[in-house]
Design a protein around this motif. Structure first.
Motif, mmCIF file in Angstrom:
data_model
loop_
_atom_site.group_PDB
_atom_site.id
_atom_site.type_symbol
_atom_site.label_atom_id
_atom_site.label_comp_id
_atom_site.label_asym_id
_atom_site.label_seq_id
_atom_site.Cartn_x
_atom_site.Cartn_y
_atom_site.Cartn_z
ATOM 1 N N ARG A 11 0.779 -1.387 -0.067
ATOM 2 C CA ARG A 11 0.029 0.106 0.021
ATOM 3 C C ARG A 11 0.778 1.338 0.027
ATOM 4 O O ARG A 11 2.096 1.323 0.678
ATOM 5 C CB ARG A 11 -0.748 0.083 1.173
ATOM 6 N N TRP A 12 0.359 2.302 -0.489
ATOM 7 C CA TRP A 12 1.053 3.561 -0.567
ATOM 8 C C TRP A 12 1.350 4.088 0.699
ATOM 9 O O TRP A 12 2.561 4.554 0.844
ATOM 10 C CB TRP A 12 0.137 4.526 -1.409
ATOM 11 N N ALA A 13 0.487 3.858 1.765
ATOM 12 C CA ALA A 13 0.773 4.238 3.016
ATOM 13 C C ALA A 13 1.887 3.463 3.751
ATOM 14 O O ALA A 13 2.284 4.041 4.714
ATOM 15 C CB ALA A 13 -0.605 4.161 3.981
ATOM 16 N N ASP A 14 2.260 2.310 3.239
ATOM 17 C CA ASP A 14 3.348 1.680 3.985
ATOM 18 C C ASP A 14 4.811 2.016 3.600
ATOM 19 O O ASP A 14 5.515 1.614 4.356
ATOM 20 C CB ASP A 14 3.346 0.072 3.340
ATOM 21 N N MET A 15 4.956 2.947 2.741
ATOM 22 C CA MET A 15 5.921 3.520 2.321
ATOM 23 C C MET A 15 6.700 4.750 3.306
ATOM 24 O O MET A 15 5.950 5.346 3.712
ATOM 25 C CB MET A 15 6.016 3.991 0.879
ATOM 26 N N ASP A 16 7.926 4.471 3.402
ATOM 27 C CA ASP A 16 8.581 5.467 4.277
ATOM 28 C C ASP A 16 9.190 6.691 3.450
ATOM 29 O O ASP A 16 8.955 6.555 2.218
ATOM 30 C CB ASP A 16 9.643 4.856 5.128
ATOM 31 N N ALA A 17 9.764 7.568 3.781
ATOM 32 C CA ALA A 17 10.383 8.735 3.053
ATOM 33 C C ALA A 17 11.324 8.227 2.000
ATOM 34 O O ALA A 17 11.759 9.516 1.087
ATOM 35 C CB ALA A 17 11.019 9.645 3.870
ATOM 36 N N TYR A 18 11.940 7.290 2.076
ATOM 37 C CA TYR A 18 12.891 6.638 1.165
ATOM 38 C C TYR A 18 12.379 5.685 0.075
ATOM 39 O O TYR A 18 12.944 5.339 -0.770
ATOM 40 C CB TYR A 18 13.909 6.022 1.970
ATOM 41 N N GLY A 19 11.077 5.633 -0.003
ATOM 42 C CA GLY A 19 10.451 4.810 -0.847
ATOM 43 C C GLY A 19 10.305 3.134 -0.471
ATOM 44 O O GLY A 19 10.013 2.466 -1.189
ATOM 45 N N HIS A 20 11.024 2.970 0.670
ATOM 46 C CA HIS A 20 10.967 1.465 1.146
ATOM 47 C C HIS A 20 9.582 1.459 2.085
ATOM 48 O O HIS A 20 9.023 2.319 2.511
ATOM 49 C CB HIS A 20 12.273 1.268 2.069
ATOM 50 N N ILE A 21 9.365 0.078 2.263
ATOM 51 C CA ILE A 21 8.126 -0.332 3.102
ATOM 52 C C ILE A 21 8.806 -0.173 4.506
ATOM 53 O O ILE A 21 9.802 -0.878 4.901
ATOM 54 C CB ILE A 21 7.802 -1.868 2.727
ATOM 55 N N ASN A 22 8.180 0.426 5.343
ATOM 56 C CA ASN A 22 8.270 0.857 6.898
ATOM 57 C C ASN A 22 8.555 -0.454 7.284
ATOM 58 O O ASN A 22 7.464 -1.467 6.993
ATOM 59 C CB ASN A 22 7.433 1.685 7.280
ATOM 60 N N LEU A 64 16.313 -8.228 6.091
ATOM 61 C CA LEU A 64 17.253 -8.569 5.261
ATOM 62 C C LEU A 64 17.807 -7.861 4.121
ATOM 63 O O LEU A 64 18.747 -7.600 3.607
ATOM 64 C CB LEU A 64 17.237 -9.913 4.618
ATOM 65 N N ARG A 65 16.579 -7.176 3.381
ATOM 66 C CA ARG A 65 16.784 -6.390 2.497
ATOM 67 C C ARG A 65 15.473 -5.468 2.513
ATOM 68 O O ARG A 65 14.572 -5.667 2.859
ATOM 69 C CB ARG A 65 16.740 -6.908 1.124
ATOM 70 N N PRO A 66 15.936 -4.051 2.026
ATOM 71 C CA PRO A 66 14.795 -3.404 1.986
ATOM 72 C C PRO A 66 13.766 -3.692 0.697
ATOM 73 O O PRO A 66 14.240 -4.048 -0.209
ATOM 74 C CB PRO A 66 15.681 -2.029 1.356
ATOM 75 N N LEU A 67 12.441 -3.692 1.171
ATOM 76 C CA LEU A 67 11.417 -3.743 -0.095
ATOM 77 C C LEU A 67 10.839 -2.483 -0.566
ATOM 78 O O LEU A 67 10.726 -1.599 0.462
ATOM 79 C CB LEU A 67 10.351 -4.529 0.876
ATOM 80 N N VAL A 68 11.036 -1.944 -1.703
ATOM 81 C CA VAL A 68 10.696 -0.895 -2.415
ATOM 82 C C VAL A 68 9.132 -1.018 -2.768
ATOM 83 O O VAL A 68 8.846 -1.960 -3.178
ATOM 84 C CB VAL A 68 11.578 -0.442 -3.363
ATOM 85 N N HIS A 69 8.425 0.153 -2.372
ATOM 86 C CA HIS A 69 7.159 0.124 -2.920
ATOM 87 C C HIS A 69 6.782 -0.044 -4.379
ATOM 88 O O HIS A 69 7.704 0.602 -5.039
ATOM 89 C CB HIS A 69 6.457 1.306 -2.224
ATOM 90 N N ARG A 70 5.878 -0.889 -4.877
ATOM 91 C CA ARG A 70 5.585 -1.033 -6.073
ATOM 92 C C ARG A 70 4.051 -1.313 -6.092
ATOM 93 O O ARG A 70 3.552 -1.488 -5.035
ATOM 94 C CB ARG A 70 6.660 -2.094 -6.676
ATOM 95 N N HIS A 71 3.425 -1.633 -7.319
ATOM 96 C CA HIS A 71 2.171 -2.038 -7.539
ATOM 97 C C HIS A 71 1.988 -3.557 -7.440
ATOM 98 O O HIS A 71 0.947 -4.087 -7.019
ATOM 99 C CB HIS A 71 1.638 -1.499 -8.821
ATOM 100 N N GLU A 72 2.864 -4.194 -7.728
ATOM 101 C CA GLU A 72 2.713 -5.738 -7.465
ATOM 102 C C GLU A 72 2.863 -6.287 -5.928
ATOM 103 O O GLU A 72 3.585 -5.726 -5.449
ATOM 104 C CB GLU A 72 3.905 -6.506 -8.382
ATOM 105 N N PRO A 73 2.055 -7.360 -5.806
ATOM 106 C CA PRO A 73 2.247 -7.804 -4.155
ATOM 107 C C PRO A 73 3.623 -8.623 -4.131
ATOM 108 O O PRO A 73 4.289 -8.964 -5.073
ATOM 109 C CB PRO A 73 1.103 -9.017 -4.175
ATOM 110 N N VAL A 74 3.955 -8.770 -3.024
ATOM 111 C CA VAL A 74 4.917 -9.704 -2.319
ATOM 112 C C VAL A 74 4.502 -10.780 -2.047
ATOM 113 O O VAL A 74 3.440 -11.035 -1.389
ATOM 114 C CB VAL A 74 5.843 -8.781 -1.210
#
Length: 139
Positions: A11-22, A64-74
């Motif tokens: 979700r868009w709201a899951d993203m932090d200021a760096y574009g990573h999932i919080n 383990l790694r940053p997860l970057v926001h995108r439209h596809e599910p993880v």
């Protein structure tokens, strides 16, 4: 070993200021996978597994790694690593093909909502959980 596979939308709201999932969003993702495993899958397999209630006693996450926001599910794989008389431990991997973002575990305690106290795992619940039992994966 069987694992439950859940496609979790980002979700868009899951993203932090760096574009990573919080990091906090990961707990919500694990919750979604856990609910899908324990309630939807259990009901589909003819079991009223955990309909009486359950509570989370513990979470542990290795990022383990940053997860970057995108439209596809993880993808979140969920499996059972331990079953005792009155608790179970779930293991998770949050991943894409070729990329592992996090490993986690959750201790869940069956709970009697009407009596407001923990309860033992039923034979039906244990039989369901045993189908998804595997050893913990080292981080």
């Amino acid at each position: 070993m069987a694992r439950h596979v859940y496609a979790c939308p980002l979700r868009w709201a899951d993203m932090d200021a760096y574009g990573h999932i919080n990091n906090v969003a990961f707990l919500r993702y694990l919750e979604e996978a856990r609910i899908d495993f324990m309630f939807r899958l259990g009901s589909r397999e003819g079991s009223a597994t955990f309909d009486g209630g359950s509570v989370v006693a513990r979470h542990e996450i290795d990022y383990l790694r940053p997860l970057v926001h995108r439209h596809e599910p993880v993808t979140i794989d969920t499996w059972v690593t331990d079953i005792t008389a009155a608790s179970l431990t779930l293991g998770y991997e949050v991943k894409d093909p070729g990329t592992l973002y996090a490993r986690a575990s959750t201790v869940v305690v069956p709970y009697n909502l009407s009596q407001q106290r923990p309860r033992r795992i039923t034979a039906e619940e244990k039989a369901f959980l045993e189908q998804y039992r595997d050893e913990a994966v080292a981080a």
